[in-house]
Design a protein around this motif. Sequence first.
Motif, PDB file in Angstrom:
ATOM      1  N   UNK A 120       6.199   6.817  -5.709  1.00  0.00           N
ATOM      2  CA  UNK A 120       5.687   6.120  -4.535  1.00  0.00           C
ATOM      3  C   UNK A 120       4.801   7.039  -3.702  1.00  0.00           C
ATOM      4  N   UNK A 121       5.234   8.299  -3.560  1.00  0.00           N
ATOM      5  CA  UNK A 121       4.445   9.250  -2.779  1.00  0.00           C
ATOM      6  C   UNK A 121       3.133   9.579  -3.489  1.00  0.00           C
ATOM      7  N   UNK A 122       3.165   9.704  -4.810  1.00  0.00           N
ATOM      8  CA  UNK A 122       1.944   9.973  -5.578  1.00  0.00           C
ATOM      9  C   UNK A 122       0.939   8.836  -5.435  1.00  0.00           C
ATOM     10  N   UNK A 123       1.435   7.613  -5.509  1.00  0.00           N
ATOM     11  CA  UNK A 123       0.539   6.457  -5.444  1.00  0.00           C
ATOM     12  C   UNK A 123       0.061   6.200  -4.027  1.00  0.00           C
ATOM     13  N   UNK A 124       0.941   6.439  -3.075  1.00  0.00           N
ATOM     14  CA  UNK A 124       0.603   6.134  -1.698  1.00  0.00           C
ATOM     15  C   UNK A 124       0.602   4.635  -1.471  1.00  0.00           C
ATOM     16  N   UNK A 125       0.922   4.251  -0.249  1.00  0.00           N
ATOM     17  CA  UNK A 125       0.889   2.832   0.092  1.00  0.00           C
ATOM     18  C   UNK A 125      -0.545   2.422   0.374  1.00  0.00           C
ATOM     19  N   UNK A 126      -1.061   1.491  -0.408  1.00  0.00           N
ATOM     20  CA  UNK A 126      -2.435   1.047  -0.248  1.00  0.00           C
ATOM     21  C   UNK A 126      -2.513  -0.101   0.757  1.00  0.00           C
ATOM     22  N   UNK A 127      -3.217   0.092   1.857  1.00  0.00           N
ATOM     23  CA  UNK A 127      -3.331  -0.991   2.830  1.00  0.00           C
ATOM     24  C   UNK A 127      -4.152  -2.148   2.278  1.00  0.00           C
ATOM     25  N   UNK A 128      -3.846  -3.348   2.762  1.00  0.00           N
ATOM     26  CA  UNK A 128      -4.596  -4.518   2.319  1.00  0.00           C
ATOM     27  C   UNK A 128      -6.054  -4.425   2.730  1.00  0.00           C
ATOM     28  N   UNK A 129      -6.313  -3.888   3.916  1.00  0.00           N
ATOM     29  CA  UNK A 129      -7.676  -3.770   4.422  1.00  0.00           C
ATOM     30  C   UNK A 129      -7.880  -2.331   4.906  1.00  0.00           C
ATOM     31  N   UNK A 130      -8.218  -1.428   4.012  1.00  0.00           N
ATOM     32  CA  UNK A 130      -8.287  -0.006   4.387  1.00  0.00           C
ATOM     33  C   UNK A 130      -9.308   0.284   5.475  1.00  0.00           C
ATOM     34  N   UNK A 131     -10.436  -0.428   5.487  1.00  0.00           N
ATOM     35  CA  UNK A 131     -11.440  -0.168   6.519  1.00  0.00           C
ATOM     36  C   UNK A 131     -10.893  -0.539   7.894  1.00  0.00           C
ATOM     37  N   UNK A 132     -10.208  -1.688   7.971  1.00  0.00           N
ATOM     38  CA  UNK A 132      -9.609  -2.083   9.248  1.00  0.00           C
ATOM     39  C   UNK A 132      -8.549  -1.079   9.692  1.00  0.00           C
ATOM     40  N   UNK A 133      -7.801  -0.539   8.739  1.00  0.00           N
ATOM     41  CA  UNK A 133      -6.772   0.456   9.065  1.00  0.00           C
ATOM     42  C   UNK A 133      -7.409   1.713   9.647  1.00  0.00           C
ATOM     43  N   UNK A 134      -8.510   2.154   9.054  1.00  0.00           N
ATOM     44  CA  UNK A 134      -9.202   3.350   9.556  1.00  0.00           C
ATOM     45  C   UNK A 134      -9.754   3.095  10.951  1.00  0.00           C
ATOM     46  N   UNK A 135     -10.365   1.926  11.165  1.00  0.00           N
ATOM     47  CA  UNK A 135     -10.931   1.596  12.475  1.00  0.00           C
ATOM     48  C   UNK A 135      -9.839   1.570  13.541  1.00  0.00           C
ATOM     49  N   UNK A 136      -8.682   1.000  13.187  1.00  0.00           N
ATOM     50  CA  UNK A 136      -7.572   0.957  14.136  1.00  0.00           C
ATOM     51  C   UNK A 136      -7.096   2.354  14.491  1.00  0.00           C
ATOM     52  N   UNK A 137      -7.062   3.251  13.511  1.00  0.00           N
ATOM     53  CA  UNK A 137      -6.607   4.615  13.784  1.00  0.00           C
ATOM     54  C   UNK A 137      -7.650   5.432  14.540  1.00  0.00           C
ATOM     55  N   UNK A 138      -8.927   5.151  14.350  1.00  0.00           N
ATOM     56  CA  UNK A 138      -9.952   5.784  15.186  1.00  0.00           C
ATOM     57  C   UNK A 138      -9.749   5.387  16.648  1.00  0.00           C
TER      58      UNK A 138
END
Length: 421
Positions: free
Chosen positions: A226-244
């Motif tokens: 699980x750690x190797x694969x990492x949890x893939x977000x459904x919308x990675x761009x939205x996740x990055x924008x939210x964290x910015x």
Amino acid sequence: MASGKFDKDIGNKKDRIVIDAFYSGRDYAPLWITDGKVNDQAKVAINYLHHVDADGLDPADYATPDFTSTDPAALADAEVKLSMAVITYAHHAAVGRVHWSRVSPDISYDVKAPEPADVLAAMVEAKDMAAALDSFEPQMPQYKALRAKLAEYRGGKSDPSKPQVAMGPAPKIGAQDDRVPELRDRLGVAGDGSNIYDKALADAVKKFQQEHELKITGTLTPQTIEALNGKQPDKPIDTIIANLERWRWMPHDLGKDYVIVNLPDFTLRLMHNEKLYWMTKIVIGKPEKPTPLMQAEMKYITINPTWHVPPSIVHGEYLPALAQDPTVLDRMGLKVAKNPDGSTSIWQPPGDKNALGRIRFNFPNKFLVYQHDTPDKYLFANDKRAYSHGCMRVQDPRSTLKCCCRSFARTMATASIVSTR
């Protein structure tokens, strides 16, 4: 301006007063216009605002005016509109587009938005307009890394659907496994092209497990995969924008030395010159009683603390338990007393069984949370460690204290150490 012609562009009375004071202080000379035409500073500012999507912001929020007209009234209107667009951008860049209080009551930051007059003054003094505007955004390495990752995803260079390491029985050293080539690629281990799970690969898996605070076995446990694969977000761009946006809520300068808690991976890190100096496991708040997102200055450290039970726990847990079993608090080593106002206080004297352990790190905050030792060391063996009422239980507080005193003398100089026993 005095007649209110630009009020539709300025928006509120407070900003109108500031804008009026700024321009009156310049004898109403424009900032963005020279000899009746848009100047280079304005062109750079307009171009910058057109590309703020690089920071996860929406250029449409900072409408830029048209300076093509030669009509003085139209040019004056464009002047004020661009000033307001820059002020709005500086506010969003400095403290966020959405105030954190609209997201959760468990968030609290004390970052102040720049004053509009200071923003315009900075534009007047700017030798490099783009750099001056960019300075309102956070400059921490983590923020810049997120911004770079956003550009990668938008450019198609990052594929969120990278091949996953398949789940399955953990191979023993010397056994064949079809996942070996993918593992070698992920962990940077050279091989001979075979599917043999050899000692070198097992050692690399151990190192990966250690870095990710997993049980060190050298085998492909489900947690390791699980750690190797990492949890893939459904919308990675939205996740990055939210964290910015979340980084914009925080102080833009954390200082040379600071402690940062990473809630998702249950760790506490001591940073020095933006490099990791010390890291230890922590236990954080339960999902229904989460550890808040906040920033505060450590004021003092208590050795052998007394635990004064927070009112929420007194009324929500201990008084109901006491009503059912009058001996329960005695068996827990807790003391009960009536306060002069009629309320009930519960506390636990210092000792080996004290819920705060032997050390408490105090940083005053409205949530009444802090970092502290704990007698329940067995919880640190779990991968997911959300068991507290919001405070952060530190696995190795003595080493943390030692590191603080040794390498963070400047920061710790403002903190006193108190012993209650």
